[in-house]
Design a protein around this motif. Sequence first.
Motif, short mmCIF file in Angstrom:
data_model
loop_
_atom_site.label_atom_id
_atom_site.label_comp_id
_atom_site.label_asym_id
_atom_site.label_seq_id
_atom_site.Cartn_x
_atom_site.Cartn_y
_atom_site.Cartn_z
N ARG A 1 0.81 -1.22 0.00
CA ARG A 1 0.00 0.00 0.00
C ARG A 1 0.84 1.27 0.00
O ARG A 1 0.35 2.34 -0.29
N ARG A 2 2.13 1.13 0.30
CA ARG A 2 2.99 2.32 0.31
C ARG A 2 3.69 2.52 -1.03
O ARG A 2 3.63 3.61 -1.61
N HIS B 1 4.07 4.56 6.00
CA HIS B 1 4.48 5.95 5.78
C HIS B 1 5.79 6.16 6.52
O HIS B 1 6.14 5.44 7.45
N GLU C 1 -1.85 16.60 -5.83
CA GLU C 1 -2.84 15.57 -6.15
C GLU C 1 -3.96 16.19 -6.98
O GLU C 1 -4.43 17.29 -6.68
N VAL D 1 -3.73 7.53 -5.69
CA VAL D 1 -4.05 7.63 -4.26
C VAL D 1 -5.55 7.79 -4.16
O VAL D 1 -6.09 8.86 -4.46
N ASP D 2 -6.23 6.71 -3.76
CA ASP D 2 -7.69 6.69 -3.78
C ASP D 2 -8.17 7.04 -5.20
O ASP D 2 -7.79 6.37 -6.15
N ARG E 1 -1.19 11.34 -7.76
CA ARG E 1 -0.27 12.11 -6.95
C ARG E 1 1.12 12.19 -7.58
O ARG E 1 1.66 11.20 -8.04
N ASP F 1 1.62 10.94 5.03
CA ASP F 1 1.32 9.58 4.54
C ASP F 1 1.95 9.34 3.19
O ASP F 1 1.36 9.63 2.15
#
Length: 541
Positions: free
Chosen positions: A321-322, A399, A471, A498-499, A503, A540
Amino acid sequence: MSGRRLKGFVTALYETDPERNLLPLDGLSGDMASFDSATLESLRWASTHYVTPLSVILKRTVPPNVPKPDLTGQRVPTRGPSRADGRHTLEYRVGTAPYGEAIAVSIGPTVDIGRNVVVIAPSVVEIDEIAHRLHAEFGDQVVKATSSMPGAEVTGAWSSVAGDKGTILVGTREVMFWPFGGAGIVVVVEDGRRVMRSQATPTLSVREVVLRRAAGESFSVVFHGPVPTLETIAHGVPVTASQGRQWPMVEVADRSDEPPGGGLLTEKAAAAIRRTTSERERTFVLVSSRGYAPAFRCVACGEVRKCTTCGSAASREDSCRRCGAGLGACSSCGAGRFQALGAGIGRTVETIKAFVGDDVGRADEGRLVTVGSERDLIGVHDMGLAVAVDVDGLTMAPHYRAGEDALRLLARLAHTVKRGVGRSCLIQTAIPRQDVVAALVNGHSEDFLEGELASRRELGFPPVGSLIAIETEGRFGAEELLRREVGQMGTILGPAPVDARMRWLIQGQDLQDARLALRPVLSTLRSRGAKVRVDVDPIDL
């Protein structure tokens, strides 16, 4: 302007130019200025640093309603006399909640000479607690200002601190740009908490704004918190801490000794909760809150699952996820099944209820054993036992501030335990030999912070380097614009999803020129219909 009446701010005065057709001012909103020339310099700095229009920052200097002059009918000054020596002092005092007593000591000399004091704290609960303690010592000099108060009361607090009347203002982060009326000292409580930084654009940090203002307006700053932030250390703020342990005793419940597939709580943790409950003392059990990724470990060998590329804790998904790298099977034994470490409040309550009965509940239920997340720690004191169900999900969160944030949170948890034989904070971990755990057990943060700062320096991450995240919902030609206009001023990474947004990350040692170059880029993107979020030194990543 088609006959419209608009509000604005006066930032400078010039001689009239007869050749220019200037419109007259219809009037002034109130009789009190919201900034002076020294504060204006800090406001301009914030506009540049956070890549946002000056007008957006200026709006944060005024109260909800039009302020009124004081009862004498005189115009209230926005600054008192300058400090006699023209200097300001900085200090970080290591301690924990409740902070009222320590703050009273910090501000006493300033109150004695009649100077204004400003205290900025993270939450309404903490504001109320601090204000109550200060009111007991300093009386009606104390005023509060929070986002939950009626507008008229907030405006009254603004008017009081804007004048040099010896006011003690206790407020949430919204007061950071208010006129301080020639304050002698500003106190910042737990600057490392996320709420002390705006999440929406502009991502204003109380710490950075207050330190900037202190240099220009010559007031002192005292920070109070359980663990100094790397940013305050990088700013050269001297740290004052006790000679002994900085928090109560911390014990480790080592999950690496357990066979995989075990329960939510180790036997050591369950026995401690049973013992403390039988003695009719209170226990707080901390579970992961939203925003922290839980950790998982291999069912076959017990190894904690982590990304081999960036080292962050990995979930059950196929990619990190990072950093987005593929995860695959266990890197230690090749197995593909993983057990979650930690759980939500509901499951944890049910697990503990099996051996303590109805003595366990959520934060608002008043039971001997309270299960809660980070937000439930506010106002918690005098526990007989504190338990962290899973620290690996905190220390290995995806993060770059994970270790520092975890140490600060777990130090806060340890501080909820009252001192005394047989009382301690118990942390469960499947990786006992990690720096955060060592710092907690030793009771000191210095070595950990020194190592963390060295790591940030190597990576070029804040507070040593600078980062700016851009973003957008959709691309709108952002990548071409960024690389053409800003590419020579810093390293541009991305885009990454990112969602629902894309970004781009701008990284560099000093991004001052990049901040200036970004203004027309953002204006162009917004003119194309893009919704743009700017995150300066994002958390994050």
